[in-house]
Design a protein around this motif. Structure first.
Motif, PDB file in Angstrom:
ATOM      1  N   ILE A  62       2.743 -56.742  39.153  1.00 56.88           N
ATOM      2  CA  ILE A  62       3.405 -55.521  38.687  1.00 56.88           C
ATOM      3  C   ILE A  62       3.483 -55.574  37.167  1.00 56.88           C
ATOM      4  O   ILE A  62       4.007 -56.533  36.597  1.00 56.88           O
ATOM      5  N   VAL A  63       2.970 -54.534  36.531  1.00 59.03           N
ATOM      6  CA  VAL A  63       2.963 -54.460  35.072  1.00 59.03           C
ATOM      7  C   VAL A  63       3.913 -53.360  34.623  1.00 59.03           C
ATOM      8  O   VAL A  63       3.784 -52.203  35.049  1.00 59.03           O
ATOM      9  N   ILE A  64       4.866 -53.710  33.780  1.00 60.04           N
ATOM     10  CA  ILE A  64       5.825 -52.738  33.268  1.00 60.04           C
ATOM     11  C   ILE A  64       5.194 -51.978  32.100  1.00 60.04           C
ATOM     12  O   ILE A  64       4.647 -52.566  31.173  1.00 60.04           O
ATOM     13  N   ASN A  65       5.278 -50.656  32.151  1.00 58.86           N
ATOM     14  CA  ASN A  65       4.757 -49.795  31.099  1.00 58.86           C
ATOM     15  C   ASN A  65       5.908 -48.981  30.521  1.00 58.86           C
ATOM     16  O   ASN A  65       6.360 -48.016  31.137  1.00 58.86           O
ATOM     17  N   ASN A  66       6.399 -49.376  29.355  1.00 61.43           N
ATOM     18  CA  ASN A  66       7.515 -48.687  28.708  1.00 61.43           C
ATOM     19  C   ASN A  66       7.010 -47.466  27.946  1.00 61.43           C
ATOM     20  O   ASN A  66       6.140 -47.581  27.072  1.00 61.43           O
ATOM     21  N   LYS A  67       7.549 -46.297  28.275  1.00 56.37           N
ATOM     22  CA  LYS A  67       7.204 -45.051  27.598  1.00 56.37           C
ATOM     23  C   LYS A  67       8.492 -44.328  27.217  1.00 56.37           C
ATOM     24  O   LYS A  67       8.881 -43.331  27.831  1.00 56.37           O
ATOM     25  N   PRO A  68       9.182 -44.830  26.186  1.00 54.17           N
ATOM     26  CA  PRO A  68      10.470 -44.246  25.813  1.00 54.17           C
ATOM     27  C   PRO A  68      10.318 -42.910  25.092  1.00 54.17           C
ATOM     28  O   PRO A  68       9.248 -42.579  24.575  1.00 54.17           O
ATOM     29  N   GLY A  69      11.409 -42.149  25.068  1.00 54.03           N
ATOM     30  CA  GLY A  69      11.445 -40.916  24.291  1.00 54.03           C
ATOM     31  C   GLY A  69      11.777 -39.684  25.096  1.00 54.03           C
ATOM     32  O   GLY A  69      11.505 -39.609  26.293  1.00 54.03           O
ATOM     33  N   ALA A  70      12.417 -38.720  24.419  1.00 51.57           N
ATOM     34  CA  ALA A  70      12.721 -37.396  24.986  1.00 51.57           C
ATOM     35  C   ALA A  70      13.532 -37.472  26.268  1.00 51.57           C
ATOM     36  O   ALA A  70      13.315 -36.694  27.195  1.00 51.57           O
ATOM     37  N   GLY A  71      14.459 -38.410  26.324  1.00 49.02           N
ATOM     38  CA  GLY A  71      15.332 -38.490  27.494  1.00 49.02           C
ATOM     39  C   GLY A  71      14.597 -38.739  28.791  1.00 49.02           C
ATOM     40  O   GLY A  71      14.955 -38.149  29.818  1.00 49.02           O
ATOM     41  N   THR A  72      13.572 -39.560  28.768  1.00 49.46           N
ATOM     42  CA  THR A  72      12.686 -39.947  29.886  1.00 49.46           C
ATOM     43  C   THR A  72      11.610 -38.906  30.173  1.00 49.46           C
ATOM     44  O   THR A  72      10.758 -39.117  31.048  1.00 49.46           O
ATOM     45  N   ASN A  73      11.583 -37.792  29.441  1.00 47.80           N
ATOM     46  CA  ASN A  73      10.618 -36.731  29.753  1.00 47.80           C
ATOM     47  C   ASN A  73       9.174 -37.142  29.504  1.00 47.80           C
ATOM     48  O   ASN A  73       8.262 -36.691  30.206  1.00 47.80           O
ATOM     49  N   ILE A  74       8.945 -37.991  28.515  1.00 43.91           N
ATOM     50  CA  ILE A  74       7.581 -38.450  28.236  1.00 43.91           C
ATOM     51  C   ILE A  74       7.054 -39.267  29.418  1.00 43.91           C
ATOM     52  O   ILE A  74       5.941 -39.052  29.906  1.00 43.91           O
ATOM     53  N   ALA A  75       7.879 -40.203  29.872  1.00 43.63           N
ATOM     54  CA  ALA A  75       7.484 -41.040  31.007  1.00 43.63           C
ATOM     55  C   ALA A  75       7.370 -40.215  32.283  1.00 43.63           C
ATOM     56  O   ALA A  75       6.473 -40.447  33.106  1.00 43.63           O
ATOM     57  N   ALA A  76       8.272 -39.254  32.445  1.00 39.67           N
ATOM     58  CA  ALA A  76       8.250 -38.419  33.651  1.00 39.67           C
ATOM     59  C   ALA A  76       6.986 -37.576  33.722  1.00 39.67           C
ATOM     60  O   ALA A  76       6.343 -37.471  34.783  1.00 39.67           O
ATOM     61  N   GLU A  77       6.611 -36.963  32.604  1.00 41.29           N
ATOM     62  CA  GLU A  77       5.397 -36.146  32.587  1.00 41.29           C
ATOM     63  C   GLU A  77       4.164 -37.006  32.854  1.00 41.29           C
ATOM     64  O   GLU A  77       3.280 -36.629  33.626  1.00 41.29           O
ATOM     65  N   TYR A  78       4.108 -38.161  32.217  1.00 42.86           N
ATOM     66  CA  TYR A  78       2.989 -39.083  32.417  1.00 42.86           C
ATOM     67  C   TYR A  78       2.860 -39.458  33.890  1.00 42.86           C
ATOM     68  O   TYR A  78       1.757 -39.448  34.459  1.00 42.86           O
TER      69      TYR A  78
END
Length: 324
Positions: A62-78
């Motif tokens: 399992i590889v953790i991919n941190n995509k911080p920013g915009a209140g989790t919206n960046i990670a959520a969209e991705y």
């Protein structure tokens, strides 16, 4: 000091997702775990702790991919746009699933339609804390003191629209403290430092953030917004115990996968997650952070999130809170 040492030990042990095991694992594509926050924070540490156990159970790296920013919206969209079904999961939290649909006029993902729930991860109990010079030690004293402040009472949070902020707004309403003024910070850390330094008298903080400071007696806890006391803070009474009946608030997290993922993937990930949350070592490491596991099925997560969305959507709408 002991609580800080425990937290740092947890962080040190969790800096890498589990990546050892049978040689056969190297032949399978790693499972990407997307986190909407920076490495080193509470959400990141929780994922890395649980990834160790899930990785062993799934027999996958399992590889953790941190995509911080915009209140989790960046990670959520991705995550929502990913078609790598079976190879990606996302920590969707209070912000992603309950608050952001009301805080933002437009999102590039649909919190209700673009994800399938796998299961809840953990919840972070929220605590009301004050500067050591504030002459109060419990809820009744805090309310009486706050009402006496002619210029009002400033209180801090980790940011506008954060669970810390929304729990604080609900508290202000239910405690009848109309003279309390919210001061949003860019994260919990600067808010904590300003409370310690006396720039503001109080704040709402999550357990993982605040426990080290309480252990060092740099702040005082007035109460915790959960039905039961936290194991690592047994002397801190709940706000319900102190008369604020039914008051409850957490930052929480769950795992979701893109909507195109199969039922088989959801079932497999959910079973592995339940295994991880029941693991004795995992539970001990989470408890040291003051974090509570939330085992349960994907269906239970769906019901929980729906209830939370309704609860906090009302608070956001009533207080006209917007982030764009």
């Amino acid at each position: 000091m002991m609580q800080r040492k425990q937290f740092l030990a947890t962080l040190a042990c969790s800096t890498l997702a589990w990546a050892s095991g049978p040689a056969a694992m190297a032949q399978e594509k790693p499972l990407e775990w997307v986190i909407g926050y920076a490495a080193g924070g509470g959400s990141d540490v929780v994922a890395r702790v649980i990834a160790e156990s899930m990785g062993r159970n799934l027999e996958r790296v399992i590889v953790i991919n941190n995509k911080p920013g915009a209140g989790t919206n960046i990670a959520a969209e991705y995550s929502a746009r990913s078609h790598d079904y079976g190879n990606l999961m996302f920590t969707a939290d209070f912000a992603t699933l309950a608050a952001n649909p009301f805080l933002f006029r437009k999102l590039n993902y649909n919190a209700e339609k673009d994800f399938k729930p796998v299961g809840m991860l953990v919840r972070f109990p929220m605590l009301l804390v004050v500067n050591n010079d504030v002459p109060v030690n419990n809820l009744s004293e805090f309310i009486a003191w706050a009402k006496q402040q002619k210029t009002g009472v400033s209180w801090g949070s980790a940011g506008l629209g954060s669970p810390h902020h929304l729990v604080g707004e609900l508290f202000r309403e239910e405690a009848g403290l109309g003279n309390m003024t919210h001061v949003p910070y860019r994260g919990a850390a600067p808010a904590v430092q300003d409370v310690i330094g006396g720039q503001i008298p109080a704040m709402w903080a999550d357990s993982a953030t605040i426990i080290p400071f309480l252990g060092e007696k740099k702040l005082k806890a007035i109460g915790v917004a959960s039905p039961a006391r936290i194991d690592v803070l047994p002397k801190v009474a709940t706000l319900q115990e102190q008369g604020l009946k039914g008051f409850e608030g957490y930052a929480w997290q769950g795992i979701v996968v893109p909507k195109g993922s199969s039922g088989e993937v959801v079932k497999k990930f959910s079973q592995s997650l339940q295994f991880a949350l029941a693991d004795t070592r995992t539970k001990a490491r989470l408890a040291a952070m003051g974090v509570e596991p939330m085992p349960g099925s994907s269906e239970q997560m769906d019901k929980f999130v729906s209830t939370e969305r309704g609860k906090w959507g009302r608070v956001i709408t009533a207080n006209n809170i917007k982030l764009d």
